[in-house]
Design a protein around this motif. Structure first.
Motif, mmCIF file in Angstrom:
data_model
loop_
_atom_site.group_PDB
_atom_site.id
_atom_site.type_symbol
_atom_site.label_atom_id
_atom_site.label_comp_id
_atom_site.label_asym_id
_atom_site.label_seq_id
_atom_site.Cartn_x
_atom_site.Cartn_y
_atom_site.Cartn_z
ATOM 1 N N TRP A 132 -6.644 -16.099 -6.425
ATOM 2 C CA TRP A 132 -7.941 -15.682 -5.906
ATOM 3 C C TRP A 132 -7.922 -14.308 -5.242
ATOM 4 O O TRP A 132 -8.880 -13.936 -4.571
ATOM 5 C CB TRP A 132 -8.444 -16.752 -4.938
ATOM 6 N N ALA A 133 -6.837 -13.565 -5.395
ATOM 7 C CA ALA A 133 -6.843 -12.173 -4.922
ATOM 8 C C ALA A 133 -7.891 -11.391 -5.702
ATOM 9 O O ALA A 133 -8.086 -11.614 -6.900
ATOM 10 C CB ALA A 133 -5.468 -11.541 -5.097
ATOM 11 N N GLY A 134 -8.551 -10.468 -5.019
ATOM 12 C CA GLY A 134 -9.621 -9.716 -5.671
ATOM 13 C C GLY A 134 -9.860 -8.375 -5.011
ATOM 14 O O GLY A 134 -8.915 -7.644 -4.691
ATOM 15 N N GLU A 135 -11.130 -8.074 -4.764
ATOM 16 C CA GLU A 135 -11.504 -6.747 -4.277
ATOM 17 C C GLU A 135 -10.893 -6.440 -2.915
ATOM 18 O O GLU A 135 -10.469 -5.303 -2.656
ATOM 19 C CB GLU A 135 -13.026 -6.632 -4.214
ATOM 20 N N ALA A 136 -10.846 -7.430 -2.027
ATOM 21 C CA ALA A 136 -10.265 -7.181 -0.703
ATOM 22 C C ALA A 136 -8.796 -6.817 -0.819
ATOM 23 O O ALA A 136 -8.314 -5.902 -0.148
ATOM 24 C CB ALA A 136 -10.445 -8.412 0.188
ATOM 25 N N ARG A 144 0.828 -1.206 0.000
ATOM 26 C CA ARG A 144 0.000 0.000 0.000
ATOM 27 C C ARG A 144 0.862 1.256 0.000
ATOM 28 O O ARG A 144 0.555 2.238 -0.685
ATOM 29 C CB ARG A 144 -0.946 0.005 1.206
ATOM 30 N N ALA A 145 1.947 1.247 0.759
ATOM 31 C CA ALA A 145 2.827 2.410 0.822
ATOM 32 C C ALA A 145 3.463 2.682 -0.541
ATOM 33 O O ALA A 145 3.636 3.844 -0.934
ATOM 34 C CB ALA A 145 3.901 2.193 1.881
ATOM 35 N N VAL A 146 3.815 1.626 -1.281
ATOM 36 C CA VAL A 146 4.365 1.814 -2.619
ATOM 37 C C VAL A 146 3.324 2.476 -3.522
ATOM 38 O O VAL A 146 3.617 3.441 -4.242
ATOM 39 C CB VAL A 146 4.830 0.468 -3.220
ATOM 40 N N HIS A 153 0.550 -3.344 -9.887
ATOM 41 C CA HIS A 153 -0.331 -4.342 -10.501
ATOM 42 C C HIS A 153 0.001 -5.712 -9.940
ATOM 43 O O HIS A 153 1.171 -6.084 -9.826
ATOM 44 C CB HIS A 153 -0.158 -4.343 -12.022
ATOM 45 N N PHE A 154 -1.033 -6.469 -9.609
ATOM 46 C CA PHE A 154 -0.888 -7.808 -9.038
ATOM 47 C C PHE A 154 -1.519 -8.810 -9.995
ATOM 48 O O PHE A 154 -2.712 -8.744 -10.286
ATOM 49 C CB PHE A 154 -1.576 -7.863 -7.675
ATOM 50 N N LEU A 155 -0.710 -9.738 -10.494
ATOM 51 C CA LEU A 155 -1.203 -10.798 -11.377
ATOM 52 C C LEU A 155 -1.244 -12.091 -10.574
ATOM 53 O O LEU A 155 -0.219 -12.553 -10.066
ATOM 54 C CB LEU A 155 -0.296 -10.979 -12.588
ATOM 55 N N GLY A 156 -2.416 -12.678 -10.450
ATOM 56 C CA GLY A 156 -2.546 -13.887 -9.658
ATOM 57 C C GLY A 156 -1.785 -15.052 -10.260
ATOM 58 O O GLY A 156 -1.781 -15.257 -11.468
ATOM 59 N N GLY A 157 -1.119 -15.817 -9.399
ATOM 60 C CA GLY A 157 -0.419 -17.015 -9.826
ATOM 61 C C GLY A 157 -1.205 -18.257 -9.468
ATOM 62 O O GLY A 157 -2.378 -18.189 -9.092
ATOM 63 N N ASN A 158 -0.580 -19.410 -9.544
ATOM 64 C CA ASN A 158 -1.295 -20.634 -9.203
ATOM 65 C C ASN A 158 -1.491 -20.794 -7.701
ATOM 66 O O ASN A 158 -2.302 -21.613 -7.268
ATOM 67 C CB ASN A 158 -0.587 -21.874 -9.781
ATOM 68 N N THR A 178 -4.387 -2.783 -0.462
ATOM 69 C CA THR A 178 -3.064 -2.433 -0.991
ATOM 70 C C THR A 178 -3.053 -1.267 -1.966
ATOM 71 O O THR A 178 -1.992 -0.676 -2.195
ATOM 72 C CB THR A 178 -2.440 -3.637 -1.714
ATOM 73 N N GLY A 179 -4.183 -0.956 -2.577
ATOM 74 C CA GLY A 179 -4.181 0.059 -3.628
ATOM 75 C C GLY A 179 -3.666 -0.456 -4.957
ATOM 76 O O GLY A 179 -3.519 0.315 -5.915
#
Length: 279
Positions: free
Chosen positions: A103-107, A84-86, A94-99, A112-113
């Motif tokens: 399941w990262a999403g709205e939360a 979040r600080a970054v 940007h966060f790209l979900g891995g295996n 983190t922003g």
């Protein structure tokens, strides 16, 4: 405004990090006492907030992450706050979900922003059109894994798992994670099909293709562009930079970014490892 901030306005400086496989943080949560890959990441992220215009977290940052009805996976507060600080510093994260953390999403976005992506990303940076993905399930072959991947990412499976208590879901996730041990033999077998996949991507619409997943940094010049594997944070502490001079791999050692020695790199020369990135 610092010199590093001026660098951001002068041109893009894009950083990539993948495959940290962070475990839940120690309790009590005192980041100053953290060691290992979590502590090292917490020391790197403020540096990137000064250097980066964009930061791509290219999957499997967490060994397991899921967002349940009762709340997301617990135990990563310091890491989430550091991300979040970054983002708050003005870096586009940007966060790209891995295996392991698809399941990262709205939360995760709220905490983190960062912007979460559940599919490969098409972006243009530093004059290059990039294909960016975690990398699992993309090369030809491994139909058994691709079938499993489709099932566990399906809406019914996600809905069923979301109803579990977070503690039970996390236990199942850690058990499943232990079944996919990364070995040198597995990496050796996975490299050729991934290289072929990346070369295919840069033979047409893309100038470069960037993935994680394989846990070994690599960079190849293809006829149409550059094919790049970020490498893992878990063991190598690898990070990848793209700026007007092209791609370059670094490792985080003793609080400094040091160029990684690769057999070949996208700069077309051998990396000596004698140069350090200014802090």
């Amino acid at each position: 405004m610092t010199a590093e901030r001026d660098h951001r306005t002068a041109g893009e400086c894009v950083w990539f990090l993948a495959d940290a496989h962070l475990l839940p943080e120690p309790v009590p949560e005192n980041p100053a006492t953290f060691g290992g890959r979590t502590g090292d990441l917490l020391s790197l992220l403020p540096v990137l907030s000064e250097k980066a215009s964009h930061l791509y977290l290219v999957g499997d940052i967490f060994d397991f992450w899921f967002e349940y009805l009762a709340g997301p996976t617990a135990g990563h507060n310091a890491t989430l706050e550091a991300i979040r600080a970054v983002a708050a510093s003005g870096v586009s994260v940007h966060f790209l979900g891995g295996n392991h953390d698809y399941w990262a999403g709205e939360a995760f976005e709220r905490m983190t922003g960062a912007v979460v992506h559940r599919a490969p990303v098409d972006r243009t940076h530093c004059g290059r059109r990039l294909f960016i993905a975690h990398g699992d399930g993309l090369p030809v072959g491994d139909l058994r894994y691709k079938t499993l991947r489709a099932v566990i990412r399906s809406a019914p499976a996600i809905a069923a798992f979301r109803a579990l208590p977070p503690s039970l879901g996390a236990s199942i996730g850690r058990w499943a994670s232990g079944l996919s041990e990364i070995t040198e033999d597995r990496i050796e077998r996975a490299m050729p099909p991934m290289k072929a996949f990346l070369f295919d991507k840069v033979s047409g619409r893309y100038d470069a293709a960037v993935v994680g997943h394989l846990h070994r940094p690599a960079c190849w010049r293809a006829p149409g562009g550059e094919a790049v594997v970020v490498g893992d944070w878990q063991d190598t502490r690898a990070v990848l930079r793209l700026d007007e001079n092209g791609f370059r791999h670094f490792t985080w050692r003793e609080g400094r970014l040091t160029p990684l020695e690769l057999r070949a790199n996208c700069r077309g020369d051998e990396t000596s490892g004698s140069e350090s990135e200014p802090q």
